[in-house]
Each structure stands twice: as C-alpha cells, then as structure tokens.
Scaffold this motif. Structure first.
Motif, mmCIF file in Angstrom:
data_model
loop_
_atom_site.group_PDB
_atom_site.id
_atom_site.type_symbol
_atom_site.label_atom_id
_atom_site.label_comp_id
_atom_site.label_asym_id
_atom_site.label_seq_id
_atom_site.Cartn_x
_atom_site.Cartn_y
_atom_site.Cartn_z
ATOM 1 N N GLU A 93 0.834 -1.210 0.000
ATOM 2 C CA GLU A 93 0.000 0.000 0.000
ATOM 3 C C GLU A 93 0.869 1.261 0.000
ATOM 4 O O GLU A 93 0.602 2.222 -0.724
ATOM 5 C CB GLU A 93 -0.905 0.008 1.238
ATOM 6 C CG GLU A 93 -1.990 -1.061 1.221
ATOM 7 C CD GLU A 93 -2.698 -1.215 2.568
ATOM 8 O OE1 GLU A 93 -3.668 -1.991 2.614
ATOM 9 O OE2 GLU A 93 -2.269 -0.576 3.557
ATOM 10 N N THR A 94 1.921 1.241 0.818
ATOM 11 C CA THR A 94 2.786 2.415 0.974
ATOM 12 C C THR A 94 3.579 2.709 -0.298
ATOM 13 O O THR A 94 3.643 3.856 -0.762
ATOM 14 C CB THR A 94 3.757 2.204 2.157
ATOM 15 O OG1 THR A 94 2.996 1.904 3.328
ATOM 16 C CG2 THR A 94 4.605 3.444 2.405
ATOM 17 N N PRO A 105 -1.950 5.897 2.256
ATOM 18 C CA PRO A 105 -1.776 4.561 1.663
ATOM 19 C C PRO A 105 -2.891 3.583 2.018
ATOM 20 O O PRO A 105 -3.251 2.728 1.209
ATOM 21 C CB PRO A 105 -0.440 4.084 2.251
ATOM 22 C CG PRO A 105 0.280 5.318 2.623
ATOM 23 C CD PRO A 105 -0.774 6.308 3.025
ATOM 24 N N ALA A 106 -3.465 3.703 3.222
ATOM 25 C CA ALA A 106 -4.486 2.748 3.675
ATOM 26 C C ALA A 106 -5.780 2.847 2.870
ATOM 27 O O ALA A 106 -6.644 1.975 2.958
ATOM 28 C CB ALA A 106 -4.776 2.955 5.156
ATOM 29 N N THR A 108 -5.920 2.543 -0.274
ATOM 30 C CA THR A 108 -5.793 1.583 -1.379
ATOM 31 C C THR A 108 -5.651 0.188 -0.800
ATOM 32 O O THR A 108 -4.750 -0.065 0.003
ATOM 33 C CB THR A 108 -4.553 1.907 -2.242
ATOM 34 O OG1 THR A 108 -4.616 3.272 -2.650
ATOM 35 C CG2 THR A 108 -4.494 1.020 -3.469
ATOM 36 N N LYS A 109 -6.536 -0.716 -1.185
ATOM 37 C CA LYS A 109 -6.457 -2.095 -0.689
ATOM 38 C C LYS A 109 -5.793 -2.962 -1.752
ATOM 39 O O LYS A 109 -6.279 -3.037 -2.887
ATOM 40 C CB LYS A 109 -7.852 -2.634 -0.373
ATOM 41 C CG LYS A 109 -8.476 -1.994 0.853
ATOM 42 C CD LYS A 109 -9.786 -2.665 1.221
ATOM 43 C CE LYS A 109 -10.320 -2.188 2.559
ATOM 44 N NZ LYS A 109 -10.531 -0.757 2.627
ATOM 45 N N ILE A 110 -4.689 -3.601 -1.393
ATOM 46 C CA ILE A 110 -3.969 -4.464 -2.333
ATOM 47 C C ILE A 110 -3.809 -5.845 -1.707
ATOM 48 O O ILE A 110 -3.160 -5.987 -0.665
ATOM 49 C CB ILE A 110 -2.576 -3.880 -2.662
ATOM 50 C CG1 ILE A 110 -2.735 -2.502 -3.310
ATOM 51 C CG2 ILE A 110 -1.798 -4.829 -3.587
ATOM 52 C CD1 ILE A 110 -1.459 -1.715 -3.409
ATOM 53 N N ALA A 128 -6.295 -4.429 -7.029
ATOM 54 C CA ALA A 128 -6.297 -3.311 -6.082
ATOM 55 C C ALA A 128 -7.637 -2.582 -6.121
ATOM 56 O O ALA A 128 -8.286 -2.505 -7.157
ATOM 57 C CB ALA A 128 -5.171 -2.333 -6.420
#
Length: 267
Positions: A93-94, A105-106, A108-110, A128
């Motif tokens: 995410e980072t 960053p949180a 975006t879920k990957i 994502a």
C-alpha cells in the motif's frame, strides 16, 4: 507460563531473535522455531481456545510448527491460528501510494498472497481497490521492494535491528481487526497465512495453489477465520509467473516446519 497464559483470549507472538545483515530468514529458523514451539505448547496447555497470531519469522515455517504442536495436543482449530502477513500488505500500500500520489496509503487495498518471505510474497496489483496503474518499467522493481523490503531495513540499520516498528504497526492492525471481528463487526478482511482446509472456502484454494498453508484475504468473524477469499483464480499472467516461484519456495518452507516438530533436531 501458567500464570501468564491462563484466561488469555489472544496471543500475539513476535518472539525470536532479529535478523542481522547477511542472515536469511532460514538462518533464524532453528532458534525461532524452538521458541515458537515452546510458547505454543504453553498455549495448548493453558489457553487452548485462544486466538494465536504468529509474527515470529520465518512465518512460512513457524505457523506449520504451531499447527503441528496444537494437533498433537488435540486442540488445533484452524480458524484461530494466523500467520501475520500484514506487513507485506502495508508495504504494498505504501510503495504504491508513492507511485500514484495517494496521500493516505491505507485508502488503497492491495491483496498480497502466498507466504511471508522473498519470492513467496505475491502482490496482486490487478485486484487493487480502487484500481491502480503501475507503469510497466516500475513493476519489477516494485514487486522486488515489497518482497525484500525487510532486507532493505536490516541493511539500513547496519546490524542494529530489523523491521520492528513497521512490524509492530502491522501486528497491531491485524490484532485490532480480529478483536473488532470477534466483537461482531462485519466485513473485516485481511490477508493471513492460514491452514486453508480448515477454513470455509479454503479447500478449493488449497487445490489451486497446491499447498495447505497459504496467505489469502480472510474474512474475519466471531470464530476467527470465517472465510478464505479466492483471489488466486483472477491473477493476471504477470502475477501467475510470480505465483509459480511462490509455490516452489513455499512447499519447502512448510515441510521444514512440520519436520521440525515430527523429527526434532538434536539439542
């Protein structure tokens, strides 16, 4: 141990020695494997119904060790044993946020699946949420950084430690989600390295990946791992190549953990 463990609902196990420069996760194995085995024996005896979150490396081997110990004690509940792979998700995410310009960053879920070391770590950027576009010329380097970010930290600290702060955050993030799920909150999902045949939906994934232990997104609930979510089938061609390397490395790691309990090394 009896006084400390009795009545505990959740165990978070980060115990072990940190990696030093030049050390592989494999070098850590014998020392940390013994530490984890001893702690799980205590959990099995004094808090057999507790949730167990294993952080101690190498996770690909220490979780199978924990499962073997719990099986022998007759208290193994696959829904309550988790290998914490959240750090790989946090890194994905980072690093992706740095490319896309997302300030949080949180958001975006990957999904990051497979195992928790080197080539066994497989980020699925194609799944994502919200969708992200990674420039082709940055893809290989990005995957490598997610897979070997721990080595980067060990090198930067020059022997004075490993990725303790980011791992503490990742461990907190997973433990907090599990606590919220146990209390009844719905829709909480986090990838975790689990024993797939013991989790709803996991059997089908185990057949695809050829492994009983594997990290996939897990829907958490009052009983722990409520459902394993199949993201493997939707992997694109680039990710499938990464998965092939993952399967090879993971098989040996898991066998090593099982072997450690079944045929203990001489002391």
């Amino acid at each position: 141990m009896e006084a400390a463990f009795t009545g505990a609902d959740i165990f978070v196990i980060p115990a072990g020695i940190p990696r030093k420069p030049g050390m592989t996760r494999d070098d850590l194995f014998k020392i940390n494997a013994g530490i984890v085995q001893g702690l799980i024996e205590g959990v099995a005896k004094y808090a057999p119904k507790a949730f167990i979150l294993v952080i101690s490396n190498p996770v690909n081997s220490t979780v199978p060790i924990a499962a073997e110990v719990l099986k022998r004690a007759g208290v193994f509940d696959p829904k309550k044993l988790f290998g914490v792979t959240t750090l790989d998700v946090v890194r994905a995410e980072t690093f992706v946020a740095a490319i896309t310009g997302e300030s949080n960053p949180a958001k975006t879920k990957i999904p990051v699946i497979g195992g928790h070391s080197g080539e066994t770590i497989v980020p699925l950027f194609s799944q994502a949420e919200p969708a992200v576009t990674i420039p082709a010329d940055k893809l290989d380097a990005l995957v490598n950084r997610i897979q070997f970010g721990g080595d980067e930290v060990v090198k930067a600290k020059d022997g004075a430690g490993s990725a303790t702060l980011s791992m503490a955050y990742a461990g907190f993030r997973f433990a907090e989600k599990l606590i919220r799920a146990v209390k009844g909150e719905k829709g909480l999902v986090e990838p975790s390295f689990v024993y797939l045949p013991g989790v709803s939906g996991g059997d089908a994934i185990a057949k695809i990946v050829g492994s009983d232990f594997f990290s996939v997104p897990i829907e958490l609930g009052p009983g722990g791992a409520e459902k394993a979510i199949d993201v493997v089938s939707a992997a694109n061609d680039y990710e499938k190549k990464l998965l092939e390397a993952c399967y090879t490395g993971l098989g040996g790691n898991i066998s090593k953990g099982v072997e450690f309990v079944q045929n203990p090394p001489p002391k």
